[in-house]
Scaffold this motif. Sequence first.
Motif, PDB file in Angstrom:
ATOM      1  N   ASN A 142       0.815  -1.225   0.000  1.00 20.70           N
ATOM      2  CA  ASN A 142       0.000   0.000   0.000  1.00 20.70           C
ATOM      3  C   ASN A 142       0.844   1.269   0.000  1.00 20.70           C
ATOM      4  OD1 ASN A 142       0.724  -0.848   2.678  1.00 20.70           O
ATOM      5  ND2 ASN A 142      -0.606   0.756   3.475  1.00 20.70           N
ATOM      6  N   VAL A 143       2.105   1.176   0.407  1.00 24.80           N
ATOM      7  CA  VAL A 143       2.972   2.360   0.384  1.00 24.80           C
ATOM      8  C   VAL A 143       4.129   2.196  -0.600  1.00 24.80           C
ATOM      9  CG1 VAL A 143       2.433   3.096   2.725  1.00 24.80           C
ATOM     10  CG2 VAL A 143       4.294   1.480   2.357  1.00 24.80           C
ATOM     11  N   THR A 144       4.140   1.098  -1.340  1.00 23.94           N
ATOM     12  CA  THR A 144       5.205   0.890  -2.334  1.00 23.94           C
ATOM     13  C   THR A 144       4.601   0.829  -3.733  1.00 23.94           C
ATOM     14  OG1 THR A 144       5.091  -1.505  -1.881  1.00 23.94           O
ATOM     15  CG2 THR A 144       6.777  -0.230  -0.717  1.00 23.94           C
TER      16      THR A 144
ATOM     17  N   ASP B  36       1.528   0.343  -4.740  1.00 27.40           N
ATOM     18  CA  ASP B  36       0.224   0.976  -4.948  1.00 27.40           C
ATOM     19  C   ASP B  36       0.336   2.439  -5.346  1.00 27.40           C
ATOM     20  OD1 ASP B  36      -1.358  -1.174  -4.670  1.00 27.40           O
ATOM     21  OD2 ASP B  36      -2.329  -0.580  -2.802  1.00 27.40           O
ATOM     22  N   ARG B  37       1.508   3.013  -5.221  1.00 29.99           N
ATOM     23  CA  ARG B  37       1.704   4.399  -5.650  1.00 29.99           C
ATOM     24  C   ARG B  37       1.794   4.511  -7.175  1.00 29.99           C
ATOM     25  NH1 ARG B  37       3.043   7.860  -1.493  1.00 29.99           N
ATOM     26  NH2 ARG B  37       3.476   6.866   0.511  1.00 29.99           N
TER      27      ARG B  37
END
Length: 299
Positions: free
Chosen positions: A43-45, A47-48
């Motif tokens: 979600n912070v890798t 998914d950006r």
Amino acid sequence: LLPLCFVLYVVWKSAVKRTLENGSPIAKVILWYPTFWLGISNNVTFDRLPVDRLTTTDLKEQAGALTAVGSIAATILTCAVIQAYSLWKSGRFKKYFKIYICFIGGLIALGSLPGLNLRIHHYILGSILVPGCATRGSSAYLFQGILVGLILSGVARWDFASIVETDTALLRGEAGASLKPPILDFNDDQNHSLSWHLNATDPVIDQIGNIDGFSLLLNDVEVYVGKNETVSIDVLRMENPALAQMMDDALDASNGTIDLYLRVARASVRSPTNRGDYTNAGVLQWPNGMWQKPEPGVS
């Protein structure tokens, strides 16, 4: 939780055990665990990246989506070649080649189902690719860690989402997922009224009987719900003093004309929440009655 435990057990038996068992502790710490957390922190890798549903519409509308998809595909292909070489060196290439031919055939069969769209979710991508990492070596540590992390991250956030979805489910409640709106009509001889009609193929009442009327929005405020196919703005003003006051105040603050943005949708006359998709806004210049028809599509 139990289905996930079963999946992880199969992943362990089919790939991870061979790589990690009796492997170098230093290699695990340096290569496997960092990439595992890279995958599980999806979600912070990843998914950006501007990639969401992999639909044609998204690829056209999202800036950089095609570049991102191309980069992801090139990365997966490069990793696949590296792992194929590792499998060939271990003498198991033919076995895994047959397995992946079956995987690809299954995906093609699912993707060809009528009315359904193939969805390669994170956990599916990880589950499909991780068996090919059942080797020993630095590449297996790197790739396997990310893939196992993606499986855990995907299931934790979205559960075991379906591998095939309908067009409606894929829209996730966005415009286009509900009943199509009627077609707006405007008569210059009655320029304080608005009419609409259904497409010839649309039923007056939906199959379960919930949608049996229409909803009219004026500047995004619902001002009419009923079964009429023609509505007079003058009548709405008489029946709704608050609407009349709002329009009069806007006229006083303007140069004598205001724009009314009008949208119409299929609706239930009994339920205040049961609405179909609205048309794009048609603009009526009030009070002189100049009309600008809406753009095609829904909103």
